[in-house]
Design a protein around this motif. Structure first.
Motif, short mmCIF file in Angstrom:
data_model
loop_
_atom_site.label_atom_id
_atom_site.label_comp_id
_atom_site.label_asym_id
_atom_site.label_seq_id
_atom_site.Cartn_x
_atom_site.Cartn_y
_atom_site.Cartn_z
N ASP A 1 -100.64 116.81 26.91
CA ASP A 1 -99.81 116.72 28.09
C ASP A 1 -99.22 115.32 28.14
N ILE A 2 -97.96 115.23 27.80
CA ILE A 2 -97.36 113.89 27.77
C ILE A 2 -95.98 113.89 28.41
N PHE A 3 -95.57 112.73 28.80
CA PHE A 3 -94.25 112.50 29.37
C PHE A 3 -93.76 111.18 28.81
N ASP B 1 -95.75 102.97 37.17
CA ASP B 1 -96.12 103.17 38.57
C ASP B 1 -97.02 102.01 38.98
N ALA C 1 -97.69 117.27 46.05
CA ALA C 1 -98.17 117.53 44.68
C ALA C 1 -99.59 118.09 44.73
N THR C 2 -100.04 118.57 43.59
CA THR C 2 -101.41 119.08 43.52
C THR C 2 -102.27 118.07 42.77
N VAL D 1 -101.50 117.84 39.12
CA VAL D 1 -100.32 117.03 38.82
C VAL D 1 -100.70 115.55 38.82
N LEU D 2 -101.50 115.19 39.79
CA LEU D 2 -101.91 113.80 39.92
C LEU D 2 -102.74 113.37 38.70
N SER E 1 -102.63 114.65 35.70
CA SER E 1 -101.77 114.54 34.52
C SER E 1 -100.94 113.27 34.59
N ASP E 2 -100.44 112.96 35.76
CA ASP E 2 -99.63 111.76 35.94
C ASP E 2 -100.45 110.51 35.66
N ASP F 1 -101.19 110.06 32.00
CA ASP F 1 -99.99 109.63 31.32
C ASP F 1 -99.76 108.13 31.46
N HIS F 2 -99.89 107.68 32.70
CA HIS F 2 -99.71 106.25 32.93
C HIS F 2 -100.77 105.44 32.21
N ARG G 1 -102.29 106.18 29.53
CA ARG G 1 -101.99 106.14 28.10
C ARG G 1 -100.90 105.11 27.81
N THR G 2 -99.88 105.12 28.65
CA THR G 2 -98.81 104.15 28.48
C THR G 2 -99.36 102.73 28.56
#
Lengths: 364, 1084
Positions: A6-8, A16, A47-48, A51-52, A54-55, A58-59, A61-62
């Protein structure tokens, strides 16, 4: 159904600030998610929790990928992988190198070595700062220290150049490096009332006046080439400070000094009698501190000594700060009127800094 | 035109430490082009070497210049052992080969290694000197410009749009060669990267040659794809639209009427086959197929598609358009005769049919004003093929499906593989063409092709939008042949394209027709599906929204032919359901048209996935969509009844809510305002039948239009219940967010300059326990919905904003894995800023278009009938009875619907329809009223707002990327060339790199970085029409390994902020102002 991957990835890297803070504070992803949930973000955005989650992942990881670059901030500016606006880059760096007051007080003046690193566990329990965050802060101190330790030129400039920090933060790091290098004792119980700001203030004064760099160009010693201009105290100066001893050793000189100060301050000081009674003790204390600075061990105890010999006596007599200021001004100025004393310049270099430090250290 | 390629290696930075002992690197560089290699000196002990090399000169043919990439390898010198490679840079020098583009490539390139990723950067300067040598037999096509953009690029004008170009190249995949067993993964990856780079260079050159042959100078809408067929090879194929473009000196310049040299009517494009009897060679279709034939036949619909494999039924007879085998019967012959004579009447002998423009396809999705006359609807075709037999000519004949053998020409299968693939695609295109014809259209726009491969099974898909085009733009007037359709009276503004191109009485599928709600002159369908972008002059009410249909179907694991058969049997069901879903969701949104429709069918080992995305809008010209009604099958049960009514209420509420959300308020008032010349009493919503026609037909037609008003969903089993539930589970985006998959969002015009392009990838593992269709559907649906939700959440700081060009790609990498890749761009817009529309612009163009159209009026109209013969028709009765099907739907679903009604039923209705058709023929087909009316421009279009937004101080060195063809708030001043890059990344330390997510995250970031670096080196500051065409991810967690292949493309451009532009233009009048130097920061 489980999420395997799961990435963005944005063309402009999304940062953020809130999550960055949580990451810097060393929270695990699940803790960070819990904290974000508590902040009410779900209600605000609809949001759910998934979602949080996953978000946040993602952050994290960044940030993890950025961390390598943050260790050498100029790399962050020149790298091509993450497209980040300059203002955001500055924010990333500044926040990464920011530290907690509670933490820095624990390690200030300690050797930035493996041994200290082992103590981070205790520091973490004591301060309530996560171990991860403690490690980051400690590693930052150590990294900055390593880079600028052997470098010539202004300490603050060097830090700014190599770590791209703001002026304020660079000054703080200069203090940390300076304290670490000189191993000033700051952890004693009687020093606990002092803040990092107090020490940083003193460090700045000392760097400005007591180091080799402070003398300006052309170091007089041949071996000063290897010395670090801003990080090490001017050994010659410390050696010379012994000369000040006559101010207390010479009975006449001491009396004369006392009478000069008393005359000038009579009626102006609320605690005049206390001052008069204590003058010799205080003066002896201040001069002896100077005279002892040739020994490394005594250098380390500088702040302990200052507090013991000056701050505490005054405080027990309830001197107001204004009186301390008047006294110190008069005390250092009067020396110029002592005919038998030849080391006026030396005295000013010593006392000018010390006066500043003492005034800063004098509080509850 | 041989040329001299000059390369200079300047410096490196941030190199990795290659010598552990010294923590330093002794780097040198190898520069290779073709078979020539140069080396720099070794720069000892530095991570930031300064080589400052001489100019390395390569003297090469331009053919090589086009095919070969420049290959730069950075190595660490090692005295005692072999030199270690640090990484490579491939530079495509194509952009230097045409004059207007870049003149030099200069900048920092990431040094890329397929195992370690980016390892430092290298500064390179590349130049090319071309010598003119006109006498040579041209093998190269230097000078032909390529654009990924699917519209006429912003600083050009189209003189002529020539049409479709395609090519494909096949090679063995290095990964599957014997040598791969002994070489390192790095060597294998590099061989693959290099091969693909070479192949795409060659492909581009070949396409260029075709363009030159057509006397064009550019390819627009260039789409190149790779098919990794595994053992059977590697296919690189491309399609595009050949054009002759002129650079605009002043932005306001308009297209002059093209001086198409020959407008003879003899050339009729659809009849390239001189022998119309070929159809007789078609196989006597097996019975099984016969029964099935109703579905593909029904497919001549709005959404005309055929997903079967019986391509043999589409013989290359132009006129028959492929249905001969299915329909049989005397009528067919009759029709054929008729059309044939009609053609001859028109002065063209069958032998003079135009062969040249085989496929009147256009990959464009947006067009110059006036180009698009009518839109018929979506046409699509799919075909299932087996890959494993390619190497064995003896078996080639039964490739794909036993049913298709007759079609294949044995001679073409000797050995040459491209021929095989060419034949496959030719079949599909032929099918598309005949579908378009069935819709009364002579062209297909918004055309695209795709494949889905799983093991040895391959689904080829093509889709587009059948359309009638204005021949003014087309060379040689080859298109007029079919422009006999009733010519609109001068294209009423904003609705002309909605008017049906087919004969109302011989509709290829049942649909409600009404008079256009805009001009009141022409008939329009009640729903319109297209694959193109919304025309800029279209009148839209409210805003649009992204609509997706998602579907999974389990299938048994099988081998080879059994597998192919199973898949082809499933396909029609899938298409049917996808369309039903789309239609339901569209109605639920209260909208009546879909743009940018893209249906992707993905094949996996044990399932098929269907994902359709489109942007729904409310077109003012089309009628208000009816609601959705729910009907229960067992009305006795009280509680059940209650449940039904509860659901009904929920649906009605949702529709009302959506209407509010998307600001859809149908203009009831407009009826008074737009005075219809033939004042007819109009009921509020419902359609008017063709009263002018004879009554007997009307009754017949009425049969097929039984339920006009509502779209009925019958809940007769749990499946249907699921469907209804799933309808209601789609959550609208949070407020402040909009999304669409077209270029721009209908109804939003005031874009501001902030853009954020992103790629998001998700893979889920299905638990193998609950693998039922329902569970699968739910998982897939949740996956997509959650992904969207995540995007909205992540981009919340940009609110108000719109996700544009949302592009979902589904793949099934393994048994229980579903991978969804999304690329889109978020653009902020200003809520308050007053709307500005380029009204005048539209007006002008419309007026021009209308004058152009007049010349078309002279064409005879007899040919109307030839749109008929091709289709058997959706049986009228079935239509009426099977309520679960959709009276309201323009047969979209019917496309592939498989009849549930009895065979007898179908037969009877079929006969009725044939009767009906015969009548139509007898009656002749002229029913067009040709009136000329001044176009009343209703340019409430959504032309992008040209007002200058507050220009965010653009930082130096930033390269923007966007899948759109434009950059909001900015003007593209120069196209620098196409970016087409292919990367492989592999790891043997997956865990250490942060698992699959960490690995792919880093890789995609690296791909972005490399694209940006190449653009910056060309002197550009943005990539437009960016697309990630492939993202193939494979993992083997047990071995701690993963591999990923990514293919991206786009157009490198220079843009200038409009606010800056004003300043610049006052200073210097030309538009070719210096690029706001993107490389500036980087090159220092």
């Amino acid at each position: 159904m489980t999420s395997e991957l799961d990435i963005f990835v944005g063309n402009t890297t999304l940062i953020d600030e809130d999550v960055y803070r949580l990451w810097l504070d060393g929270y695990s992803v699940s803790d960070a998610v819990a904290l974000r949930v508590r902040s009410g973000i779900l209600e605000q955005t609809g949001a759910t929790a998934a979602v949080l989650q996953s978000d946040t992942m993602d952050h994290y990881r960044t940030f993890h990928m950025l961390e390598r670059l943050l260790h050498a901030p100029p790399k962050l500016l020149h790298q091509l992988i993450f497209q980040i606006p300059p203002s955001r880059q500055a924010l990333l760096i500044e926040r990464y190198y920011a530290f907690d007051e509670a933490f820095v007080r624990e390690v200030l003046g300690k050797k930035l070595s493996k041994g200290t690193k082992k103590d981070l566990d205790d520091i973490s329990t004591k301060t309530g700062i996560t171990l991860k965050s403690c490690r980051r802060q400690f590693d930052n101190f150590k990294r900055v220290f390593k880079v600028v330790e052997e470098m010539r030129g202004s300490l603050v400039d060097n830090i700014q150049q190599h770590f791209l920090l703001s002026d304020r933060l660079a000054r703080d790091y200069a203090a940390i490096v300076f304290f670490a290098n000189n191993r000033f004792e700051t952890g004693k119980k009687k020093l606990q009332y002092l803040s990092f700001g107090d020490f940083a203030y003193c460090a700045e004064l000392m760097i400005q006046n007591w180091t080799l760099g402070a003398v300006g160009e052309a170091p007089t010693h041949p071996d000063s080439q290897v010395d670090d201009m801003d990080v090490d105290l001017d050994k010659e100066f410390l050696q010379d400070l012994k000369e000040l001893k006559m101010l207390v050793a010479d009975k006449d000189l001491l009396d004369l000094h006392k009478s000069l100060v008393c005359t000038a301050l009579r009626g102006k000081l609320g605690v005049f009698s206390e001052m008069e009674a204590n003058f010799k003790n205080l003066s002896r204390g201040l001069v002896n501190v100077a005279a002892k600075l040739t020994h490394n061990k005594d250098v380390r105890d500088l702040f302990v000594d200052l507090v013991e010999k000056f701050v505490e006596p005054c405080r027990s007599d309830h001197w107001p700060l204004s009186d301390v200021r008047l006294f110190l001004n008069q005390y250092s100025a009067s020396v110029h009127s002592l005919d038998g004393f030849r080391h006026q310049a030396l005295w000013d270099r010593y006392m000018g800094t010390l006066r500043g430090c003492l005034l800063r250290l004098y509080h509850d | 035109m041989p040329g001299k390629l000059k390369v200079k290696i300047v410096a490196g930075r941030h190199l990795p430490v290659m010598d552990r002992a010294s923590d330093l690197t002794d780097a040198f560089v190898e520069v290779k082009f073709g078979n020539t290699t140069f080396k720099t000196d070794v720069y000892l002990k530095s991570l930031n070497p300064q080589w400052n090399s001489e100019w390395f000169k390569f003297e090469v043919d331009d053919e090589d210049l086009q095919d070969e990439p420049l290959q730069i390898t950075v190595l660490d010198h090692d005295t005692y052992s072999a030199n270690d490679a640090i990484g490579k840079v491939y530079i495509d020098i194509d952009p230097l080969l045409y004059s207007e583009a870049a003149t030099v490539i200069s900048g920092w390139f990431p040094i890329y290694d397929t195992i370690h990723g980016i390892r430092g950067e290298i500064n390179v300067v590349v130049k090319v000197d071309l010598f003119n040598d006109l006498n040579r037999f041209r093998q190269s096509s230097c000078g032909v410009k390529f654009f990924c953009t699917t519209s006429i690029p912003k600083c050009y004008r189209a003189v002529i749009i020539h049409g479709f170009v395609e090519e494909l190249v096949v090679n063995e995949d290095p990964e599957y060669q014997w040598i791969d067993r002994i070489r390192t993964p790095r060597a294998s990856n590099e061989a693959r990267q290099r091969l693909i780079s070479l192949m795409s260079g060659e492909l581009q050159r070949k396409i260029g040659l075709k363009v030159l042959e057509m006397r064009g100078n550019a390819v627009v809408g260039y789409l190149q794809c790779f098919d990794l067929e595994g053992e059977s090879g590697l296919v690189v194929r491309a399609i595009g639209t050949a054009c002759t473009l002129d650079k605009l000196s002043s932005p306001a310049a308009f297209l002059p009427a093209c001086s198409s040299p020959s407008k003879e009517m003899k050339e009729i494009p659809f009849n390239e086959d001189p022998n119309p009897n070929t159809h007789s060679s078609g196989p006597s279709t097996p019975l099984k197929n016969q029964t099935y034939s109703f579905s593909p036949s029904k497919s001549y619909s709005r959404q005309s598609s055929s997903s079967d494999t019986d391509l043999s039924l589409t013989p290359k007879t132009g006129m028959g358009s492929g249905s001969a085998g299915k329909e049989g019967g005397p009528f067919k012959a009759l029709l054929r005769q008729q059309t044939q004579s009609a053609l001859e009447q028109r002065g063209g002998s069958p032998h003079r049919f135009c062969r040249r423009r085989e496929f009147p396809f256009f990959t464009l999705t947006a067009f110059p004003p006036g180009f698009l006359v009518h839109v018929g609807g979506v046409v699509s075709a799919r075909s299932v093929k087996l890959l494993d037999r390619i190497h064995n000519p003896a078996f080639v004949g039964i490739m794909g499906n036993t049913r298709s053998y007759k079609l294949l020409d044995w001679n073409s299968f000797n050995s040459d593989e491209p021929e095989t693939r060419d034949a496959w695609w030719a079949e599909i295109r032929q099918e598309i063409k005949s579908h378009a014809k069935a819709l009364g259209c002579h062209a297909v726009v918004g055309y695209s092709e795709s494949t889905s491969i799983c093991e040895e099974v391959c689904i080829l898909s093509a889709s587009g939008t059948a359309a009638v085009l204005n021949p003014r733009f087309l060379q040689d007037g080859t298109m007029e042949g079919c422009l006999e359709q009733r010519l609109e009276e001068n294209l009423p503004a904003g609705c002309g394209f909605c008017h049906i191109p087919y004969d109302e009485l011989n509709m290829p599928f049942p649909a409600h027709l009404t008079y256009c709600y805009n001009c009141r002159k022409q008939k329009v369908p009640d729903v319109l599906f297209t694959t193109i972008d919304l025309p800029i002059d279209a009148t839209v009410i409210g805003k649009g929204c992204l609509i997706q249909a998602r579907l999974c179907r389990l299938k048994k694991k099988a081998q080879a032919e059994a597998n192919a058969t199973a898949i082809s049997n499933l396909l029609p069901f899938m298409e049917y359901e996808v369309h039903t879903q789309l239609m339901n969701k569209l109605k639920l949104k209260g909208m009546n048209a879909l743009f940018g429709l893209r249906i992707q069918i993905t094949v996996g080992e044990n399932m098929l996935m269907g994902l359709a995305s489109a942007t729904g809008v409310y077109l003012a010209a089309l009628p208000t969509p009816g609601g959705i009604q729910i009907a229960g099958k067992t009305p006795n049960d009280g509680s059940y009844e209650q449940h039904i009514s509860h659901m009904q209420k929920k649906i009605n509420d949702t529709i009302a809510k959506n209407k509010e959300l998307y600001e859809i308020s149908p203009p009831d008032i407009s009826e008074e305002i737009i005075g219809s010349p033939i004042p007819e009493p109009r009921q509020r919503s419902r359609l008017l039948r063709s009263q002018s026609e004879s009554s007997d037909e009307v009754t017949e037609l009425d049969l097929s239009h039984g339920k006009k008003d509502a779209f009925v969903l019958e809940i007769d089993d749990t499946d249907a219940m699921e469907d209804v539930h799933s309808l209601l589970t789609d959550v609208p985006p949070p407020s402040g967010f909009y999304s669409c998959n077209t270029e721009i969002m209908p109804g939003i015009n005031n874009w501001t300059s902030e853009i954020q392009m992103f790629t998001s990838v998700r893979v889920i593992r299905l638990s193998s326990l609950n693998l039922t269709n329902q569970a699968l559907n739910k998982n897939f649906n949740d996956l997509c919905e959650n992904l969207l939700k995540s995007l909205y959440f992540k981009l919340r700081s940009m609110i108000p904003c719109c996700l544009c060009h949302v592009n979902f790609t589904v793949s099934l990498p393994e048994d229980e894995l579903i991978q969804v890749t999304v690329t889109a761009v978020a653009i902020t817009f200003d809520k308050n800023q007053a709307l500005q529309t380029a009204k005048t612009h539209v007006e002008k163009s419309l007026q021009r278009a209308s004058t152009d159209n007049e010349e078309l009026l002279q064409f005879p109209l007899e040919l109307c009938s030839d749109s008929l013969p091709s289709h058997p028709f959706p049986p009228a009765k079935e239509h009426l009875e099977s309520a679960s099907s959709n009276s309201g739907i323009p047969a979209a679903q019917r496309a592939t619907s498989v009849d549930y009604s009895s065979f007898a039923d179908r037969c009877s209705s079929w006969i009725e329809l044939i009767k009906l058709k015969a009548q139509t023929i007898r009656r002749g087909s002229i029913k067009t009223t040709v009136t000329v009316e001044k176009a009343s421009p209703m340019g409430e279009g959504n032309f992008r707002n040209r007002s200058t937004p507050p220009c965010a101080n653009s930082t130096v060195g930033v390269v923007k990327m966007t899948p759109l063809s434009f950059i909001p708030g900015a003007k593209i001043t120069k196209y620098l060339g196409i970016i087409n890059m292919f990367f492989i990344r592999e790891t043997t330390s997956l865990r250490e790199e942060g698992g699959v997510s960490g690995f792919l995250h880093a890789f995609i970031a690296e791909v972005f970085a490399m694209v940006r670096a190449h653009v910056a080196a060309l002197g550009g500051n943005a990539v437009v029409s960016y697309i990630m065409k492939q993202c193939v991810f494979m993992e083997n967690p047990n071995k701690n390994q993963a591999q990923c292949l990514i293919n991206v493309s786009g157009d490198a451009v220079v843009f200038v902020r409009e606010s800056e532009l004003e300043v610049v233009s006052t200073q210097q009048p030309t538009t070719n102002c210096p690029p706001s130097c993107a490389g500036g920061e980087v090159t220092t």
